[in-house]
Design an enzyme around this catalytic site. Structure first.
Site, PDB file in Angstrom:
ATOM      1  N   TYR A   1       0.852  -1.203   0.000  1.00 25.29           N
ATOM      2  CA  TYR A   1       0.000   0.000   0.000  1.00 25.29           C
ATOM      3  C   TYR A   1       0.890   1.256   0.000  1.00 25.29           C
ATOM      4  O   TYR A   1       1.854   1.338   0.773  1.00 25.29           O
ATOM      5  CB  TYR A   1      -0.904  -0.036   1.239  1.00 25.29           C
ATOM      6  CG  TYR A   1      -1.755   1.188   1.416  1.00 25.29           C
ATOM      7  CD1 TYR A   1      -2.846   1.431   0.580  1.00 25.29           C
ATOM      8  CD2 TYR A   1      -1.479   2.123   2.410  1.00 25.29           C
ATOM      9  CE1 TYR A   1      -3.629   2.565   0.734  1.00 25.29           C
ATOM     10  CE2 TYR A   1      -2.257   3.259   2.573  1.00 25.29           C
ATOM     11  CZ  TYR A   1      -3.329   3.480   1.728  1.00 25.29           C
ATOM     12  OH  TYR A   1      -4.097   4.605   1.879  1.00 25.29           O
ATOM     13  N   ASP A  33      -0.946  -7.670   6.094  1.00 26.43           N
ATOM     14  CA  ASP A  33      -2.009  -6.685   5.902  1.00 26.43           C
ATOM     15  C   ASP A  33      -3.144  -7.416   5.185  1.00 26.43           C
ATOM     16  O   ASP A  33      -3.036  -7.786   4.022  1.00 26.43           O
ATOM     17  CB  ASP A  33      -1.474  -5.511   5.069  1.00 26.43           C
ATOM     18  CG  ASP A  33      -2.500  -4.387   4.918  1.00 26.43           C
ATOM     19  OD1 ASP A  33      -3.716  -4.683   4.959  1.00 26.43           O
ATOM     20  OD2 ASP A  33      -2.088  -3.229   4.743  1.00 26.43           O
ATOM     21  N   LYS A  70     -11.851   0.212   5.254  1.00 26.20           N
ATOM     22  CA  LYS A  70     -12.249  -0.470   4.025  1.00 26.20           C
ATOM     23  C   LYS A  70     -13.393  -1.457   4.307  1.00 26.20           C
ATOM     24  O   LYS A  70     -14.421  -1.048   4.774  1.00 26.20           O
ATOM     25  CB  LYS A  70     -11.007  -1.128   3.396  1.00 26.20           C
ATOM     26  CG  LYS A  70      -9.765  -0.217   3.387  1.00 26.20           C
ATOM     27  CD  LYS A  70      -9.891   1.009   2.502  1.00 26.20           C
ATOM     28  CE  LYS A  70      -8.802   2.043   2.727  1.00 26.20           C
ATOM     29  NZ  LYS A  70      -7.439   1.555   2.665  1.00 26.20           N
TER      30      LYS A  70
HETATM   31  C1  LIG Z   1      -6.162   1.959   3.125  1.00 28.54           C
HETATM   32  C2  LIG Z   1      -5.131   0.939   3.396  1.00 28.54           C
HETATM   33  C3  LIG Z   1      -4.185   1.123   4.420  1.00 28.54           C
HETATM   34  C4  LIG Z   1      -4.129   2.380   5.249  1.00 28.54           C
HETATM   35  O1  LIG Z   1      -5.229   2.542   6.047  1.00 28.54           O
HETATM   36  P1  LIG Z   1      -5.845   3.976   6.488  1.00 28.54           P
HETATM   37  O2  LIG Z   1      -7.030   3.581   7.269  1.00 28.54           O
HETATM   38  O3  LIG Z   1      -6.149   4.725   5.232  1.00 28.54           O
HETATM   39  O4  LIG Z   1      -4.782   4.650   7.304  1.00 28.54           O
HETATM   40  C5  LIG Z   1      -3.270   0.109   4.632  1.00 28.54           C
HETATM   41  N1  LIG Z   1      -3.265  -1.013   3.869  1.00 28.54           N
HETATM   42  C6  LIG Z   1      -4.150  -1.206   2.880  1.00 28.54           C
HETATM   43  C7  LIG Z   1      -4.092  -2.457   2.083  1.00 28.54           C
HETATM   44  C8  LIG Z   1      -5.104  -0.239   2.599  1.00 28.54           C
HETATM   45  O5  LIG Z   1      -5.970  -0.440   1.596  1.00 28.54           O
END
Ligand SMILES: *Cc1c(COP(=O)(O)O)cnc(C)c1O
Length: 380
Positions: free
Chosen positions: A98, A170, A195
């Site tokens: 990311y 992640d 998300k």
């Molecule tokens: C959006 C996202 C992040 C970061 O998260 P935030 O809530 O925007 O700080 C990290 N990893 C992935 C895969 C993401 O899609």
């Protein structure tokens, strides 16, 4: 318990003072103590808040972990992870990670003396080759954004165990409904709850989930000591959302499957990236370590002009960053979400100017396909 029963009930009891079935938004910073040193487990809301505790327990159960530790954003959760490391430590990280994660590692933590190697973690030989004497952590994103490349969870967990490293995944793209890295021996899962977990595009948040008590104690310490905690209202909204996670994920996936199949047949589309397609290079691995293929689809239109024509011609898909909400979004990674990735780097993994990424929502399938068909007509 099954996933949906846990999603609806885990971490939640009727409120002891009123019987309210929904965990209240405990909008309070402090708690009155009965006598000196005698309290009900809550002293100050940076340290602990009942709405947050319910959310942490709920997501920990869904991720098959023992401890959930919530943060104000996905990136602040990742920053807390870096607090486990010390100057001179080295991290092996997925190259197509990311963009905000890359920026945090590259622009902030290198200044604090941490070292990072960004490698293609889908090839475990590259992970092994990147290990150094001072390596302490392997940080993996699978599938990646926006190329949807997978890394084997079993192989990463194996390498980490063999070398005494902390493994982190992640899991934002799959959500706990489709993938549980801890059950493969991964140490820590991180989510941007912004998300799929929240799924309604109305909060920003993050969470870490793990089972190891010592690591969890260190992370609870960091959560309180650094203080990037989510407010109770945001916790309430995510807790409201996890109740429908299973339903939403099934619809996201059904629509994404249909969109990927449609795009694959279009003569205007050069390539489709979706782990559910039998032609995806890691389709077998996807079937093995995921229970579904998710709602993200990327595809190649060849040139910036063609990608621009598509992105500006869709009507239901909204042109916006972020993903995982109930509404469909279209993203041009090279100009939008991944603008901070140097062009030489992004071309290496196929992130071209002609690439489009779709976060497929849960609208009616026919409407989404019609919208795509119309937009493709504008692609000359
Ligand atoms: C959006 C996202 C992040 C970061 O998260 P935030 O809530 O925007 O700080 C990290 N990893 C992935 C895969 C993401 O899609």
């Amino acid at each position: 318990m099954g996933f949906q029963t846990d999603a609806i009930h885990a971490g939640q009891e009727p409120d002891p003072s009123t019987g309210a079935i929904m965990t209240p938004i405990y909008q309070t910073s402090t708690y009155v103590q009965e006598s000196l040193g005698k309290h009900k487990g809550y002293e100050y809301s940076r340290t602990k808040n009942p709405t947050r505790s319910a959310l942490e327990k709920n997501i920990a159960v869904l991720e098959k972990g023992k401890h959930g530790i919530a943060f104000a954003s996905g990136l602040s959760a990742i920053s807390a992870l870096m607090g486990l490391l010390s100057q001179g430590d080295h991290v092996v990280c997925t190259s197509n990670v990311y963009g905000g994660t890359f920026r945090q590692f590259d622009k902030i933590y290198t200044r604090y003396g941490l070292e990072f190697s960004f490698v293609d973690t889908s090839d475990s030989d590259q992970i092994r080759a990147a290990l150094r004497k001072n390596t302490k952590m392997i940080f993996v994103e699978t599938p990646t954004n926006p190329m949807l490349t997978l890394t084997s969870l079993d192989e990463v967990a194996g390498i980490a165990k063999e070398h005494g490293l902390i493994s982190v995944v992640d899991n934002t793209f799959m959500s706990p409904y489709f993938q549980n890295p801890l059950t493969h021996g991964i140490d820590i899962v991180i989510h941007s709850t912004t998300k799929y977990l929240n799924g309604h595009s109305d909060i920003v948040g993050g969470i870490l989930v793990l089972s190891d008590k010592d690591l969890a104690d260190k992370l609870y310490f960091l959560q309180n000591a650094v203080g990037a905690v989510p407010g109770p209202q945001d916790c309430f909204l995510v807790l409201r959302s996890t109740k429908t996670l299973a339903l939403r994920m099934r619809e996201h996936e059904k629509n994404a499957n249909a969109v990927a199949a449609y795009l694959e047949k279009s003569p205007k589309v050069e390539k489709v990236y979706y782990p559910g397609l039998t032609g995806h290079p890691q389709h077998e691995l996807a079937k093995k370590q995921m229970r579904g293929f998710g709602g993200m689809v990327s595809f190649e239109l060849g040139t910036l002009e063609r990608a621009k024509a598509f992105a500006e011609s869709v009507r239901i898909f909204a042109l916006a960053e972020s993903l995982g909400g109930v509404e469909s979004l279209v993203d041009h990674p090279a100009i939008m979400t991944h603008a901070s990735v140097p062009i030489g780097e992004r071309l290496k993994f196929g992130l071209t100017d002609g690439l489009i990424r779709l976060s497929v929502g849960i609208e009616d399938e026919e409407d989404l396909l019609q919208d795509i068909e119309n937009a493709l007509k504008a692609v000359k």
